[in-house]
Design a protein around this motif. Structure first.
Motif, PDB file in Angstrom:
ATOM      1  N   ASP A   1       0.865  -1.169   0.000  1.00  0.00           N
ATOM      2  CA  ASP A   1       0.000   0.000   0.000  1.00  0.00           C
ATOM      3  C   ASP A   1       0.905   1.223   0.000  1.00  0.00           C
ATOM      4  OD1 ASP A   1      -1.754   2.078   0.536  1.00  0.00           O
ATOM      5  OD2 ASP A   1      -2.036   1.523   2.635  1.00  0.00           O
ATOM      6  N   PRO A   2       0.825   2.087  -1.013  1.00  0.00           N
ATOM      7  CA  PRO A   2       1.724   3.244  -1.077  1.00  0.00           C
ATOM      8  C   PRO A   2       1.740   4.077   0.201  1.00  0.00           C
ATOM      9  CG  PRO A   2       0.544   3.017  -3.142  1.00  0.00           C
ATOM     10  CD  PRO A   2      -0.064   2.019  -2.187  1.00  0.00           C
ATOM     11  N   ALA A   3       0.576   4.237   0.826  1.00  0.00           N
ATOM     12  CA  ALA A   3       0.489   5.063   2.033  1.00  0.00           C
ATOM     13  C   ALA A   3       0.813   4.291   3.301  1.00  0.00           C
ATOM     14  CB  ALA A   3      -0.900   5.687   2.152  1.00  0.00           C
ATOM     15  N   TYR A   4       1.113   2.988   3.166  1.00  0.00           N
ATOM     16  CA  TYR A   4       1.484   2.147   4.301  1.00  0.00           C
ATOM     17  C   TYR A   4       0.387   2.084   5.351  1.00  0.00           C
ATOM     18  CZ  TYR A   4       4.785  -0.211   7.448  1.00  0.00           C
ATOM     19  OH  TYR A   4       5.409  -1.133   8.251  1.00  0.00           O
ATOM     20  N   TYR A   5      -0.863   2.234   4.908  1.00  0.00           N
ATOM     21  CA  TYR A   5      -1.999   2.033   5.811  1.00  0.00           C
ATOM     22  C   TYR A   5      -2.130   0.552   6.135  1.00  0.00           C
ATOM     23  CZ  TYR A   5      -6.812   2.499   7.552  1.00  0.00           C
ATOM     24  OH  TYR A   5      -7.942   2.473   8.325  1.00  0.00           O
ATOM     25  N   ALA A   6      -1.822  -0.265   5.123  1.00  0.00           N
ATOM     26  CA  ALA A   6      -1.820  -1.712   5.284  1.00  0.00           C
ATOM     27  C   ALA A   6      -0.426  -2.240   5.018  1.00  0.00           C
ATOM     28  CB  ALA A   6      -2.811  -2.363   4.319  1.00  0.00           C
ATOM     29  N   PHE A   7      -0.074  -3.304   5.711  1.00  0.00           N
ATOM     30  CA  PHE A   7       1.217  -3.961   5.503  1.00  0.00           C
ATOM     31  C   PHE A   7       0.975  -5.355   4.943  1.00  0.00           C
ATOM     32  CE2 PHE A   7       4.723  -6.690   7.075  1.00  0.00           C
ATOM     33  CZ  PHE A   7       5.748  -6.117   6.333  1.00  0.00           C
ATOM     34  N   TYR A   8       1.483  -5.593   3.749  1.00  0.00           N
ATOM     35  CA  TYR A   8       1.357  -6.897   3.099  1.00  0.00           C
ATOM     36  C   TYR A   8       2.622  -7.702   3.372  1.00  0.00           C
ATOM     37  CZ  TYR A   8      -2.511  -4.789   0.485  1.00  0.00           C
ATOM     38  OH  TYR A   8      -3.698  -4.180   0.127  1.00  0.00           O
ATOM     39  N   ASP A   9       2.448  -8.805   4.057  1.00  0.00           N
ATOM     40  CA  ASP A   9       3.584  -9.633   4.453  1.00  0.00           C
ATOM     41  C   ASP A   9       3.606 -10.913   3.623  1.00  0.00           C
ATOM     42  OD1 ASP A   9       5.734 -10.690   5.800  1.00  0.00           O
ATOM     43  OD2 ASP A   9       4.575 -11.338   7.538  1.00  0.00           O
ATOM     44  N   LEU A  10       4.640 -11.074   2.794  1.00  0.00           N
ATOM     45  CA  LEU A  10       4.772 -12.307   2.015  1.00  0.00           C
ATOM     46  C   LEU A  10       5.104 -13.444   2.972  1.00  0.00           C
ATOM     47  CD1 LEU A  10       6.829 -11.117  -1.098  1.00  0.00           C
ATOM     48  CD2 LEU A  10       4.416 -11.787  -1.036  1.00  0.00           C
ATOM     49  N   VAL A  11       4.186 -14.388   3.097  1.00  0.00           N
ATOM     50  CA  VAL A  11       4.346 -15.425   4.116  1.00  0.00           C
ATOM     51  C   VAL A  11       5.080 -16.658   3.600  1.00  0.00           C
ATOM     52  CG1 VAL A  11       2.368 -14.668   5.459  1.00  0.00           C
ATOM     53  CG2 VAL A  11       2.027 -16.289   3.592  1.00  0.00           C
TER      54      VAL A  11
ATOM     55  N   ALA B   1      14.267  -1.097   8.800  1.00  0.00           N
ATOM     56  CA  ALA B   1      14.781  -0.014   9.646  1.00  0.00           C
ATOM     57  C   ALA B   1      14.948   1.267   8.839  1.00  0.00           C
ATOM     58  CB  ALA B   1      16.100  -0.434  10.284  1.00  0.00           C
ATOM     59  N   ALA B   2      15.528   1.145   7.650  1.00  0.00           N
ATOM     60  CA  ALA B   2      15.727   2.324   6.795  1.00  0.00           C
ATOM     61  C   ALA B   2      14.390   2.888   6.329  1.00  0.00           C
ATOM     62  CB  ALA B   2      16.596   1.957   5.602  1.00  0.00           C
ATOM     63  N   ALA B   3      13.459   1.982   6.002  1.00  0.00           N
ATOM     64  CA  ALA B   3      12.141   2.425   5.556  1.00  0.00           C
ATOM     65  C   ALA B   3      11.400   3.149   6.672  1.00  0.00           C
ATOM     66  CB  ALA B   3      11.322   1.225   5.064  1.00  0.00           C
ATOM     67  N   GLN B   4      11.497   2.615   7.894  1.00  0.00           N
ATOM     68  CA  GLN B   4      10.816   3.246   9.022  1.00  0.00           C
ATOM     69  C   GLN B   4      11.407   4.614   9.321  1.00  0.00           C
ATOM     70  OE1 GLN B   4       8.056   1.808  10.838  1.00  0.00           O
ATOM     71  NE2 GLN B   4       7.967   3.978  11.366  1.00  0.00           N
ATOM     72  N   LYS B   5      12.716   4.719   9.212  1.00  0.00           N
ATOM     73  CA  LYS B   5      13.365   6.013   9.451  1.00  0.00           C
ATOM     74  C   LYS B   5      12.880   7.041   8.449  1.00  0.00           C
ATOM     75  CE  LYS B   5      17.907   8.204   9.872  1.00  0.00           C
ATOM     76  NZ  LYS B   5      19.380   7.976   9.828  1.00  0.00           N
ATOM     77  N   ARG B   6      12.808   6.645   7.185  1.00  0.00           N
ATOM     78  CA  ARG B   6      12.340   7.555   6.147  1.00  0.00           C
ATOM     79  C   ARG B   6      10.877   7.911   6.374  1.00  0.00           C
ATOM     80  NH1 ARG B   6      13.176  11.829   3.188  1.00  0.00           N
ATOM     81  NH2 ARG B   6      12.152  11.785   1.144  1.00  0.00           N
ATOM     82  N   TYR B   7      10.087   6.926   6.740  1.00  0.00           N
ATOM     83  CA  TYR B   7       8.665   7.168   6.987  1.00  0.00           C
ATOM     84  C   TYR B   7       8.477   8.167   8.129  1.00  0.00           C
ATOM     85  CZ  TYR B   7       3.875   6.374   8.493  1.00  0.00           C
ATOM     86  OH  TYR B   7       2.583   6.561   8.873  1.00  0.00           O
TER      87      TYR B   7
ATOM     88  N   PRO C   1       2.689   9.578   4.406  1.00  0.00           N
ATOM     89  CA  PRO C   1       3.766   9.532   3.404  1.00  0.00           C
ATOM     90  C   PRO C   1       3.632   8.292   2.524  1.00  0.00           C
ATOM     91  CG  PRO C   1       4.640   9.985   5.604  1.00  0.00           C
ATOM     92  CD  PRO C   1       3.205   9.570   5.785  1.00  0.00           C
ATOM     93  N   GLU C   2       3.760   8.477   1.237  1.00  0.00           N
ATOM     94  CA  GLU C   2       3.618   7.346   0.317  1.00  0.00           C
ATOM     95  C   GLU C   2       4.968   6.665   0.113  1.00  0.00           C
ATOM     96  OE1 GLU C   2       1.434   8.185  -3.208  1.00  0.00           O
ATOM     97  OE2 GLU C   2      -0.423   8.535  -2.083  1.00  0.00           O
ATOM     98  N   VAL C   3       5.357   5.917   1.132  1.00  0.00           N
ATOM     99  CA  VAL C   3       6.638   5.203   1.093  1.00  0.00           C
ATOM    100  C   VAL C   3       6.428   3.709   1.324  1.00  0.00           C
ATOM    101  CG1 VAL C   3       8.005   7.204   1.819  1.00  0.00           C
ATOM    102  CG2 VAL C   3       7.014   5.695   3.552  1.00  0.00           C
ATOM    103  N   GLY C   4       5.216   3.228   1.060  1.00  0.00           N
ATOM    104  CA  GLY C   4       4.914   1.825   1.310  1.00  0.00           C
ATOM    105  C   GLY C   4       5.829   0.874   0.568  1.00  0.00           C
ATOM    106  N   GLY C   5       6.279   1.266  -0.621  1.00  0.00           N
ATOM    107  CA  GLY C   5       7.150   0.401  -1.398  1.00  0.00           C
ATOM    108  C   GLY C   5       8.466   0.109  -0.709  1.00  0.00           C
TER     109      GLY C   5
END
Length: 222
Positions: free
Chosen positions: A148-158, A179-185, A204-208
């Protein structure tokens, strides 16, 4: 709206008493992917499984006024309602599945062959995304991410994505640097006001950056 909103209820309660940076994401979705090839060895579709976490599943079921007897099971009509709901996407929701080959975005269909389950107190949705233009995986690797671009949802490849209809193919997964993604977010979130977050739903649209990268490669067929 950049993704399908499964609920009309507010999720503000989930972030009560927490800073905005710790109130995200709100939905956790175990995700499965299967690459499906046609009889010519071209990638023709991608099968997707979404399994929501128990809390979100409970809210979905309650919001849609299902399982009123509380036995943890849905009847046929209720499952059909789930299929209908998740089979009709808003115009501005792209399905949170991103496919590229050779650096170019690949067009996908909307949801096809939608199936619904309610098992283990979890809502599970299966669907297919067809590729109107088939891909030859021999020319370049196919890259897939679910997010999800806005990181409202987290898709976890199981699990490692499956492959159907062709041999000589392999899948590798490059895990996201969380860790890097969370810092940027957190940095970008800190630039938003509370009003923008709570009233306008801006994130922030950093879901990718939080999404693992799936890489599909195939040997040349003789």
């Amino acid at each position: 709206m950049r993704r399908i909103r499964v609920l009309s209820v507010s999720f503000a309660c989930l972030g009560f008493g927490l800073s905005p940076g710790h109130a995200h994401p709100h939905e956790f979705i175990d995700t499965g992917i299967t690459f499906r090839f046609d009889d010519r060895g071209q990638l023709g579709a991608i099968g997707v499984v979404w399994a929501w976490d128990e809390l979100t599943s409970m809210l979905i079921v309650e919001d849609m006024e299902m399982d009123t007897d509380g036995d943890g099971e849905l009847n046929g009509d209720e499952l059909q309602r789930l299929r209908d709901h998740f089979g009709r996407w808003p115009d501005d929701f792209g399905g949170d599945l991103y496919v590229k080959q050779g650096g170019k975005a690949v067009t996908l269909s909307g949801p096809l062959d939608v199936q619904a389950e309610y098992r283990g107190n979890r809502v599970i949705i299966r669907h297919l995304r067809a590729l109107p233009q088939r891909l030859n995986p021999e020319t370049a690797p196919v890259i897939v991410q679910a997010y999800d671009p806005a990181y409202y949802a987290f898709y976890d490849l199981v699990e490692t994505p499956g492959i159907r209809g062709r041999e000589g193919c392999s899948v590798t997964i490059r895990e996201a640097d969380i860790a890097a993604a969370q810092k940027r977010y957190d940095q970008l979130l800190g630039q938003l006001t509370e009003q923008e977050i709570m009233e306008e739903g801006k994130y922030p649209e950093v879901g990718g950056a939080f999404a693992d990268e799936v890489r599909l490669e195939c040997d040349k067929r003789e």
